[in-house]
Design an enzyme around this catalytic site. Structure first.
Site, PDB file in Angstrom:
ATOM      1  N   SER A  30     -41.902 -42.752 -51.193  1.00  0.00           N
ATOM      2  CA  SER A  30     -40.415 -42.585 -52.225  1.00  0.00           C
ATOM      3  C   SER A  30     -40.435 -42.588 -54.419  1.00  0.00           C
ATOM      4  O   SER A  30     -39.724 -42.232 -54.327  1.00  0.00           O
ATOM      5  CB  SER A  30     -38.883 -43.415 -51.807  1.00  0.00           C
ATOM      6  OG  SER A  30     -39.356 -42.776 -50.584  1.00  0.00           O
TER       7      SER A  30
ATOM      8  N   LYS B  47     -33.536 -47.645 -59.651  1.00  0.00           N
ATOM      9  CA  LYS B  47     -33.158 -47.547 -58.712  1.00  0.00           C
ATOM     10  C   LYS B  47     -32.201 -48.278 -58.207  1.00  0.00           C
ATOM     11  O   LYS B  47     -32.125 -49.820 -58.650  1.00  0.00           O
ATOM     12  CB  LYS B  47     -34.365 -47.359 -57.828  1.00  0.00           C
ATOM     13  CG  LYS B  47     -33.950 -45.882 -56.638  1.00  0.00           C
ATOM     14  CD  LYS B  47     -35.472 -46.423 -55.260  1.00  0.00           C
ATOM     15  CE  LYS B  47     -35.626 -45.548 -54.250  1.00  0.00           C
ATOM     16  NZ  LYS B  47     -36.208 -46.136 -53.553  1.00  0.00           N
TER      17      LYS B  47
ATOM     18  N   SER C 242     -36.991 -40.876 -51.865  1.00  0.00           N
ATOM     19  CA  SER C 242     -35.842 -41.462 -52.003  1.00  0.00           C
ATOM     20  C   SER C 242     -35.309 -41.495 -53.546  1.00  0.00           C
ATOM     21  O   SER C 242     -33.941 -41.991 -53.877  1.00  0.00           O
ATOM     22  CB  SER C 242     -35.326 -43.036 -50.989  1.00  0.00           C
ATOM     23  OG  SER C 242     -36.755 -43.486 -51.903  1.00  0.00           O
TER      24      SER C 242
HETATM   25  N1  GLN Z   1     -39.129 -40.811 -46.831  1.00  0.00           N
HETATM   26  C1  GLN Z   1     -39.118 -41.480 -46.688  1.00  0.00           C
HETATM   27  C2  GLN Z   1     -38.286 -42.513 -45.530  1.00  0.00           C
HETATM   28  O1  GLN Z   1     -37.261 -41.270 -45.624  1.00  0.00           O
HETATM   29  C3  GLN Z   1     -39.675 -42.231 -46.966  1.00  0.00           C
HETATM   30  C4  GLN Z   1     -38.888 -43.069 -48.045  1.00  0.00           C
HETATM   31  C5  GLN Z   1     -39.379 -44.727 -48.929  1.00  0.00           C
HETATM   32  O2  GLN Z   1     -40.414 -44.720 -49.695  1.00  0.00           O
HETATM   33  N2  GLN Z   1     -38.917 -45.152 -49.087  1.00  0.00           N
HETATM   34  O3  GLN Z   1     -38.507 -43.034 -44.927  1.00  0.00           O
END
Ligand code: GLN
Length: 491
Positions: free
Chosen positions: A178, A79, A154
């Site tokens: 995410s 990632k 994400s």
């Molecule tokens: N969707 C959540 C956010 O926007 C979690 C994102 C994540 O785990 N990096 O913060």
């Protein structure tokens, strides 16, 4: 079976039996990445770097080096939140376009030392902020099951890459969901270890008290094999847990007879879509057939997870993102007046809408007069949520429930409504706030629109540092079912 479809365990065997070389595996995956560029899963691919690493792995395998591991020669992709020396590291933000780090993140370094071959860097939401990958400055990632659906976020590049067999395994990060949400949306296995178990050194920071590195894989077994080399104490990370190394595969043959699975009643409320509920209930029934016992538990304050998270995470993000000032790294505005103007213009141009929203919210909740009302209050509720999990684990061995309310949604469906988007992590955020390990395993398909099959995930949550048992519980299900072996058509 084609090597692209093999589990990591099978690839490892094929490499040691000389049925395939690391260079051949790298070439084959690079060719797949190239022919599925429409998915937009990768942000940086450098075949010369990948092939040099693969050749070095082959040399190690040929010498039967003592430092060969089951991962030597196996491809992986990272990632774009992990910094890398040989590939650009952008966090999918314009502010870091073209940025090259002088060092590798500890997670990347550990896996490279074990002999893994890096295929490239994966698209994601900007600074890992999002649930659909629609917040990347470099465009949407498509879900290989249904090109009209989001791959989750994400870690959308990671989930799409593993689902489309562009890589057998991908690193990812989970701050509020995410890893698990994209795993659920793309029918792959996504595992977030205990906070502090993986190093955060070289992970571009979003919310430091929540950010946790983990994996997207084809199976729980594969996750265990990679964790054996990826996790461990890192003196460079002050929040790293100083614990002895473990074998994360040690429970893979475990018998789940008599295992107590807590089922939180709050996870089956009216927000849960019927198709997801049906698949999750059937997975729980499968565990019962395997001899596990379901126990009704309650996490009464889990529903406060989202409001708590959206105070704590933006507060930490507003501080972490202050380092992007146009001076030290990243984008600098072409024209500006004084220093303040330079910083203002560089940040205005470099950050996308979601990081800006979080910087504003975070600065607000930390400001004098609001700090006690929002930030301190959120920290108190965070503690209560964590304690509810601890209490629940006095009655059960693991917790199970849905990962998401619905199957993958369509592009644009939630983009205009940040709160609707934030709700995508309703079932994953409580575990993040507590810092406990948690994972998503494929358990079926939703009703979905006509043009595609959209996968459903089952969430498993374990107590602190109990990831080996969690992987064993997941593996028991994956021995009995074949949802994790299903592949989207055409891949
Ligand atoms: N969707 C959540 C956010 O926007 C979690 C994102 C994540 O785990 N990096 O913060």
């Amino acid at each position: 079976m084609e090597f692209a479809h093999c589990s990591l365990a099978a690839l490892s065997r094929a490499l040691s039996e000389k049925k395939v070389s690391a260079v051949e595996l790298a070439q084959m995956h690079l060719a797949r990445i190239e022919s599925h560029r429409n998915l937009n899963a990768f942000l940086d691919v450098r075949p010369e770097v990948t092939l040099a690493q693969a050749a070095a792995a082959d040399a190690r395998l040929a010498r039967h080096d003592a430092d060969c591991t089951p991962l030597t020669g196996v491809p992986i992709a990272h990632k774009d939140i992990f910094v890398t020396k040989d590939f650009c590291s952008t966090a999918a933000s314009k502010i870091l376009r073209g940025y090259k780090s002088p060092f590798d993140a500890t997670v990347v370094d550990n896996l490279q030392r074990a002999g893994m071959v890096t295929l490239g860097k994966l698209n994601c939401d900007e600074f890992a902020m999002g649930s659909s990958n629609e917040n990347s400055a470099y465009g949407n990632v498509l879900n290989p099951w249904d090109l009209g659906a989001v791959p989750g976020g994400s870690s959308g590049g990671s989930s799409a890459a593993v689902a489309a067999c562009l890589s057998p395994v991908a690193t990812a990060t989970d701050t509020g969901g995410s890893i698990r949400e994209p795993a659920a949306f793309t029918g792959v296995t996504g595992t977030k270890p205990t906070y502090g178990r993986p190093s955060r050194w070289g992970m571009i920071a979003f919310a430091s008290s929540l950010d946790t590195a983990g994996l997207l894989t084809r199976s729980a077994e594969d996750a265990g094999l990679v964790f054996n080399h990826m996790l461990g104490f890192d003196p460079k990370d002050s929040t790293s847990a100083n614990r002895p190394p473990e074998d994360y595969t040690r429970n893979l043959g475990m018998d789940v007879r008599g295992l107590k699975i807590g089922v939180p009643r709050e996870f089956f409320g009216k927000l849960l879509q019927p198709d997801v509920e049906a698949a999750v209930r059937e997975a729980l029934a499968e565990y019962q057939r395997l001899g596990a016992v379901l126990i009704d538990i309650s996490l009464p304050n889990a529903e406060l997870g989202i409001p708590v998270y959206y105070v704590v995470a933006p507060a930490e993000a507003s501080s972490n993102l202050s380092r992007f000032d146009g001076v030290r790294y990243g984008h600098r505005a072409a024209q500006y007046g004084d220093l303040t103007d330079m910083i203002k213009k560089s940040r205005s141009e470099g950050f996308g809408a979601e990081p800006k929203r979080r910087i504003l919210v975070g600065t607000y909740v930390l400001s004098h007069g609001y700090y006690d009302a929002y930030y301190i209050k959120a920290q108190k509720v965070r503690r209560i949520i964590a304690e509810e999990f601890t209490q629940a684990f006095s009655r059960c061995d693991v917790i199970a429930g849905p990962v998401t309310m619905s199957v993958a949604f369509g592009f644009g469906e939630k983009a205009a409504d940040p709160v609707a988007m934030y709700m995508a992590d309703y079932y994953t955020v409580p575990g993040s706030l507590a810092g406990i390990p948690s994972m998503s395993i494929p358990c079926g398909f939703g009703a979905g629109p006509v043009n595609g099959k959209r996968p459903v995930g089952l969430q498993l949550i374990a107590n602190y540092f109990d990831e080996a048992r969690m992987l064993g519980v997941a593996h028991a299900y994956q021995r009995a079912t074949d949802w994790h072996l299903r592949r989207p058509a055409g891949y």
